[in-house]
Design a protein around this motif. Structure first.
Motif, PDB file in Angstrom:
ATOM      1  N   MET A 138       0.811  -1.296   0.122  1.00 24.24           N
ATOM      2  CA  MET A 138       0.045  -0.035  -0.104  1.00 24.24           C
ATOM      3  C   MET A 138       0.842   1.395   0.138  1.00 24.24           C
ATOM      4  SD  MET A 138      -3.373  -0.811   2.582  1.00 24.24           S
ATOM      5  CE  MET A 138      -2.423  -1.236   3.903  1.00 24.24           C
ATOM      6  N   GLU A 169      -4.806   2.673   5.373  1.00 23.33           N
ATOM      7  CA  GLU A 169      -5.854   1.968   4.386  1.00 23.33           C
ATOM      8  C   GLU A 169      -6.848   3.017   4.025  1.00 23.33           C
ATOM      9  OE1 GLU A 169      -3.917  -0.794   7.317  1.00 23.33           O
ATOM     10  OE2 GLU A 169      -4.480   1.046   7.474  1.00 23.33           O
ATOM     11  N   ASN A 170      -6.919   4.114   4.780  1.00 21.54           N
ATOM     12  CA  ASN A 170      -8.019   5.299   4.548  1.00 21.54           C
ATOM     13  C   ASN A 170      -7.579   5.957   3.434  1.00 21.54           C
ATOM     14  OD1 ASN A 170     -10.618   5.487   6.328  1.00 21.54           O
ATOM     15  ND2 ASN A 170      -9.188   4.806   7.795  1.00 21.54           N
ATOM     16  N   PHE A 173      -7.618   3.931   0.193  1.00 21.39           N
ATOM     17  CA  PHE A 173      -9.121   3.671  -0.048  1.00 21.39           C
ATOM     18  C   PHE A 173      -9.812   4.785  -0.823  1.00 21.39           C
ATOM     19  CE2 PHE A 173     -13.812   3.646   0.661  1.00 21.39           C
ATOM     20  CZ  PHE A 173     -14.045   2.670  -0.058  1.00 21.39           C
ATOM     21  N   TYR A 197     -10.416  -2.587  -3.942  1.00 27.98           N
ATOM     22  CA  TYR A 197     -11.577  -1.717  -3.511  1.00 27.98           C
ATOM     23  C   TYR A 197     -12.341  -2.376  -2.482  1.00 27.98           C
ATOM     24  CZ  TYR A 197     -15.136   1.827  -3.889  1.00 27.98           C
ATOM     25  OH  TYR A 197     -16.152   2.754  -3.359  1.00 27.98           O
ATOM     26  N   TYR A 199     -11.948  -5.272  -0.839  1.00 30.03           N
ATOM     27  CA  TYR A 199     -11.360  -5.534   0.269  1.00 30.03           C
ATOM     28  C   TYR A 199     -11.419  -4.307   1.221  1.00 30.03           C
ATOM     29  CZ  TYR A 199      -7.812  -6.958   3.410  1.00 30.03           C
ATOM     30  OH  TYR A 199      -7.090  -7.183   4.772  1.00 30.03           O
ATOM     31  N   LEU A 200     -10.888  -3.397   0.693  1.00 32.66           N
ATOM     32  CA  LEU A 200     -10.901  -2.076   1.842  1.00 32.66           C
ATOM     33  C   LEU A 200     -12.372  -1.760   2.120  1.00 32.66           C
ATOM     34  CD1 LEU A 200      -7.670  -0.431   0.040  1.00 32.66           C
ATOM     35  CD2 LEU A 200      -7.859  -1.595   2.392  1.00 32.66           C
ATOM     36  N   SER A 201     -13.128  -1.934   1.156  1.00 28.80           N
ATOM     37  CA  SER A 201     -14.630  -1.319   1.638  1.00 28.80           C
ATOM     38  C   SER A 201     -15.108  -2.259   2.718  1.00 28.80           C
ATOM     39  CB  SER A 201     -15.456  -1.264   0.409  1.00 28.80           C
ATOM     40  OG  SER A 201     -15.836  -2.575  -0.054  1.00 28.80           O
ATOM     41  N   LEU A 203     -13.047  -3.910   4.989  1.00 32.32           N
ATOM     42  CA  LEU A 203     -12.359  -3.620   5.973  1.00 32.32           C
ATOM     43  C   LEU A 203     -12.671  -2.236   6.779  1.00 32.32           C
ATOM     44  CD1 LEU A 203      -9.837  -4.380   7.630  1.00 32.32           C
ATOM     45  CD2 LEU A 203      -8.281  -3.175   6.165  1.00 32.32           C
ATOM     46  N   LEU A 204     -12.896  -1.212   6.045  1.00 34.30           N
ATOM     47  CA  LEU A 204     -13.214   0.111   6.409  1.00 34.30           C
ATOM     48  C   LEU A 204     -15.002   0.564   6.717  1.00 34.30           C
ATOM     49  CD1 LEU A 204     -10.837   2.113   4.238  1.00 34.30           C
ATOM     50  CD2 LEU A 204     -10.668   1.426   6.577  1.00 34.30           C
TER      51      LEU A 204
END
Length: 211
Positions: A138, A169-170, A173, A197, A199-201, A203-204
């Motif tokens: 990242m 992560e933010n 994203f 996208y 995965y992070l959506s 996660l967050l």
């Protein structure tokens, strides 16, 4: 070895300074803008590595080599990738420049002798990222976007910077969300980007989802 890489290997006189070697190579192939961009990405990746607790020396190496495959013409990228038995996705065949991340990994490995899988993996997905990315991956990904190689200020810059104040992560994203909201500007939506996208959506806690 593909003739293009063989020529590269024969012409390149490696020293103990990978940074000078890579920049000299890019300049030799008249990739002046890419060379400047790579220097900036290396510096930014190193800075972010300090902030987020990753190996800053390795981040700098990944940054300086991430676009080294710019020496391969776009109309030869698929040919070289096929010769090297690189897995080529339909989206990459449709838009060959995007496979440069995989080619850069191969050049970093075979020509520059990089063996660290963390560095190679980060280079391999620095344009699109991928599902369940490491923090090191990242860092290179977002450093590449913060130090973009176009004129002016990146339209997503403020959102990414604000995201990075919350977490790595933010910040990542925020950039991918910008791409999703402006899909009409993309030549293709690479499956790895969609995976990152989604995965992070999750996660967050975002409700957005792309395919």
């Amino acid at each position: 070895m593909h003739p293009i890489l063989l020529e590269l290997s024969e012409q390149l006189k490696l020293t103990d300074n990978i940074f000078e070697d890579s920049i000299n190579l890019l300049n030799k192939y008249n990739k002046i803008i890419v060379a400047k961009h790579s220097k900036c990405v290396a510096t930014e990746a190193e800075r972010l590595a300090y902030i987020f607790g990753e190996n800053h020396k390795d981040a700098r190496i990944a940054g300086i080599l991430h676009d080294i495959s710019a020496i391969i013409p776009n109309d030869k990228k698929i040919e070289v990738a096929e010769f090297l038995n690189i897995d080529i996705l339909s989206e990459e065949k449709a838009f060959p420049p995007i496979i440069h991340q995989k080619l850069s990994k191969e050049i970093a490995k075979t020509i520059f002798g990089i063996t660290d899988e963390r560095i190679l993996s980060a280079i391999c997905c620095h344009t699109t990222l991928k599902s369940n990315p490491t923090r090191f991956e990242m860092i290179l990904f977002i450093a590449d976007k913060l130090e973009w190689d176009q004129e002016g200020t990146p339209p997503y810059l403020i959102n990414v910077q604000e995201g990075l104040k919350q977490s790595l992560e933010n910040g990542v994203f925020a950039f991918i969300k910008y791409l999703y909201e402006n899909q009409s500007n993309l030549e293709v939506v690479h499956p790895w980007l969609a995976d990152a996208y989604n995965y992070l959506s999750v996660l967050l806690g975002s409700e957005l989802n792309i395919t």
